[in-house]
Motif scaffolding. Structure first.
Motif, PDB file in Angstrom:
ATOM      1  N   GLY A  35      33.528  -7.209  31.222  1.00  0.00           N
ATOM      2  CA  GLY A  35      34.440  -6.546  30.301  1.00  0.00           C
ATOM      3  C   GLY A  35      34.328  -7.048  28.864  1.00  0.00           C
ATOM      4  N   HIS A  36      33.331  -7.895  28.591  1.00  0.00           N
ATOM      5  CA  HIS A  36      33.133  -8.451  27.245  1.00  0.00           C
ATOM      6  C   HIS A  36      31.721  -9.016  27.144  1.00  0.00           C
ATOM      7  CE1 HIS A  36      33.333 -12.476  28.950  1.00  0.00           C
ATOM      8  NE2 HIS A  36      34.410 -12.075  29.626  1.00  0.00           N
ATOM      9  N   LEU A  37      31.358  -9.418  25.923  1.00  0.00           N
ATOM     10  CA  LEU A  37      30.044 -10.030  25.699  1.00  0.00           C
ATOM     11  C   LEU A  37      30.152 -11.520  25.388  1.00  0.00           C
ATOM     12  CD1 LEU A  37      27.797  -7.553  23.686  1.00  0.00           C
ATOM     13  CD2 LEU A  37      27.463  -8.455  25.970  1.00  0.00           C
ATOM     14  N   LEU A  38      31.212 -12.148  25.828  1.00  0.00           N
ATOM     15  CA  LEU A  38      31.391 -13.571  25.570  1.00  0.00           C
ATOM     16  C   LEU A  38      30.820 -14.399  26.712  1.00  0.00           C
ATOM     17  CD1 LEU A  38      35.014 -13.406  24.155  1.00  0.00           C
ATOM     18  CD2 LEU A  38      32.866 -13.555  22.879  1.00  0.00           C
ATOM     19  N   ALA A  39      29.578 -14.137  27.026  1.00  0.00           N
ATOM     20  CA  ALA A  39      28.919 -14.841  28.127  1.00  0.00           C
ATOM     21  C   ALA A  39      28.676 -16.295  27.749  1.00  0.00           C
ATOM     22  CB  ALA A  39      27.592 -14.164  28.439  1.00  0.00           C
ATOM     23  N   PRO A  40      28.923 -17.220  28.669  1.00  0.00           N
ATOM     24  CA  PRO A  40      28.605 -18.622  28.385  1.00  0.00           C
ATOM     25  C   PRO A  40      27.090 -18.802  28.273  1.00  0.00           C
ATOM     26  CG  PRO A  40      29.312 -18.362  30.663  1.00  0.00           C
ATOM     27  CD  PRO A  40      29.495 -17.034  29.997  1.00  0.00           C
ATOM     28  N   LEU A  41      26.695 -19.880  27.672  1.00  0.00           N
ATOM     29  CA  LEU A  41      25.283 -20.141  27.425  1.00  0.00           C
ATOM     30  C   LEU A  41      24.444 -20.114  28.697  1.00  0.00           C
ATOM     31  CD1 LEU A  41      23.382 -20.727  25.097  1.00  0.00           C
ATOM     32  CD2 LEU A  41      23.775 -23.142  25.473  1.00  0.00           C
ATOM     33  N   ASP A  42      25.001 -20.549  29.806  1.00  0.00           N
ATOM     34  CA  ASP A  42      24.238 -20.594  31.052  1.00  0.00           C
ATOM     35  C   ASP A  42      24.347 -19.314  31.885  1.00  0.00           C
ATOM     36  OD1 ASP A  42      26.857 -20.909  31.829  1.00  0.00           O
ATOM     37  OD2 ASP A  42      26.485 -22.611  33.142  1.00  0.00           O
ATOM     38  N   ARG A  89      22.303  -4.602  15.369  1.00  0.00           N
ATOM     39  CA  ARG A  89      23.702  -5.031  15.322  1.00  0.00           C
ATOM     40  C   ARG A  89      24.615  -3.913  15.815  1.00  0.00           C
ATOM     41  NH1 ARG A  89      24.400  -6.892   9.438  1.00  0.00           N
ATOM     42  NH2 ARG A  89      22.399  -5.898   9.178  1.00  0.00           N
ATOM     43  N   GLU A  90      24.281  -2.677  15.469  1.00  0.00           N
ATOM     44  CA  GLU A  90      25.059  -1.528  15.937  1.00  0.00           C
ATOM     45  C   GLU A  90      24.959  -1.383  17.460  1.00  0.00           C
ATOM     46  OE1 GLU A  90      23.849   1.980  13.818  1.00  0.00           O
ATOM     47  OE2 GLU A  90      24.310   1.052  11.877  1.00  0.00           O
ATOM     48  N   GLN A  91      23.779  -1.624  18.017  1.00  0.00           N
ATOM     49  CA  GLN A  91      23.612  -1.539  19.457  1.00  0.00           C
ATOM     50  C   GLN A  91      24.519  -2.546  20.177  1.00  0.00           C
ATOM     51  OE1 GLN A  91      19.311  -2.092  19.545  1.00  0.00           O
ATOM     52  NE2 GLN A  91      19.067  -0.014  20.335  1.00  0.00           N
ATOM     53  N   LEU A  92      24.626  -3.745  19.630  1.00  0.00           N
ATOM     54  CA  LEU A  92      25.514  -4.742  20.229  1.00  0.00           C
ATOM     55  C   LEU A  92      26.977  -4.347  20.041  1.00  0.00           C
ATOM     56  CD1 LEU A  92      23.774  -8.082  19.233  1.00  0.00           C
ATOM     57  CD2 LEU A  92      23.988  -7.101  21.526  1.00  0.00           C
ATOM     58  N   ALA A  93      27.309  -3.821  18.881  1.00  0.00           N
ATOM     59  CA  ALA A  93      28.696  -3.407  18.622  1.00  0.00           C
ATOM     60  C   ALA A  93      29.130  -2.267  19.535  1.00  0.00           C
ATOM     61  CB  ALA A  93      28.864  -3.014  17.166  1.00  0.00           C
ATOM     62  N   GLU A  94      28.186  -1.432  19.926  1.00  0.00           N
ATOM     63  CA  GLU A  94      28.511  -0.339  20.856  1.00  0.00           C
ATOM     64  C   GLU A  94      28.928  -0.890  22.223  1.00  0.00           C
ATOM     65  OE1 GLU A  94      25.076   2.170  21.012  1.00  0.00           O
ATOM     66  OE2 GLU A  94      25.397   2.945  18.984  1.00  0.00           O
ATOM     67  N   ILE A  95      28.368  -2.020  22.596  1.00  0.00           N
ATOM     68  CA  ILE A  95      28.713  -2.642  23.872  1.00  0.00           C
ATOM     69  C   ILE A  95      30.072  -3.330  23.773  1.00  0.00           C
ATOM     70  CG2 ILE A  95      28.054  -4.355  25.598  1.00  0.00           C
ATOM     71  CD1 ILE A  95      25.130  -3.912  24.675  1.00  0.00           C
ATOM     72  N   ASP A  96      30.247  -4.118  22.720  1.00  0.00           N
ATOM     73  CA  ASP A  96      31.495  -4.862  22.515  1.00  0.00           C
ATOM     74  C   ASP A  96      31.639  -5.102  21.016  1.00  0.00           C
ATOM     75  OD1 ASP A  96      33.656  -6.576  22.415  1.00  0.00           O
ATOM     76  OD2 ASP A  96      32.885  -7.966  23.911  1.00  0.00           O
ATOM     77  N   PRO A  97      32.554  -4.415  20.358  1.00  0.00           N
ATOM     78  CA  PRO A  97      32.706  -4.535  18.910  1.00  0.00           C
ATOM     79  C   PRO A  97      33.029  -5.952  18.423  1.00  0.00           C
ATOM     80  CG  PRO A  97      33.925  -2.650  19.720  1.00  0.00           C
ATOM     81  CD  PRO A  97      33.451  -3.418  20.919  1.00  0.00           C
ATOM     82  N   SER A  98      33.586  -6.779  19.272  1.00  0.00           N
ATOM     83  CA  SER A  98      33.931  -8.130  18.821  1.00  0.00           C
ATOM     84  C   SER A  98      32.705  -9.009  18.801  1.00  0.00           C
ATOM     85  CB  SER A  98      34.996  -8.738  19.707  1.00  0.00           C
ATOM     86  OG  SER A  98      34.529  -8.896  21.014  1.00  0.00           O
TER      87      SER A  98
END
Length: 88
Positions: A25-32, A79-88
């Protein structure tokens, strides 16, 4: 035929990021973090660093400073491609 290995690597990482975001539900994946064996956490860390570099260069240009190279900066399209997945 592969025209650009960099483009292929980007698309692979983007697909992994999309999959991660769909599950988490977000792109805040941990480094591992991994997604189907792909090291999506490291890929996202590198993408964020490249996005920060692009923002820094844009600031420099806005201040009228000379930017000799955009090496290491993420393009606006990516950058737009990433923002489409999760704007934050």
């Amino acid at each position: 035929m592969v025209w650009s290995h960099f483009d292929v690597a980007w698309e692979e990482g983007l697909a992994a990021a999309r999959g991660w975001a769909a599950e988490a539900g977000h792109l805040l994946a941990p480094l591992d973090a991994t997604r189907q064996g792909y090291r999506v956490g490291i890929w996202l860390k590198n993408a964020r660093a490249a996005a920060r570099k692009a923002a820094e260069l844009e600031e420099w240009r806005a201040e009228g400073l000379l930017v000799e190279s955009a090496a290491g900066a993420l393009s606006a399209e990516r950058r737009e491609q990433l923002a489409e997945i999760d704007p934050s």
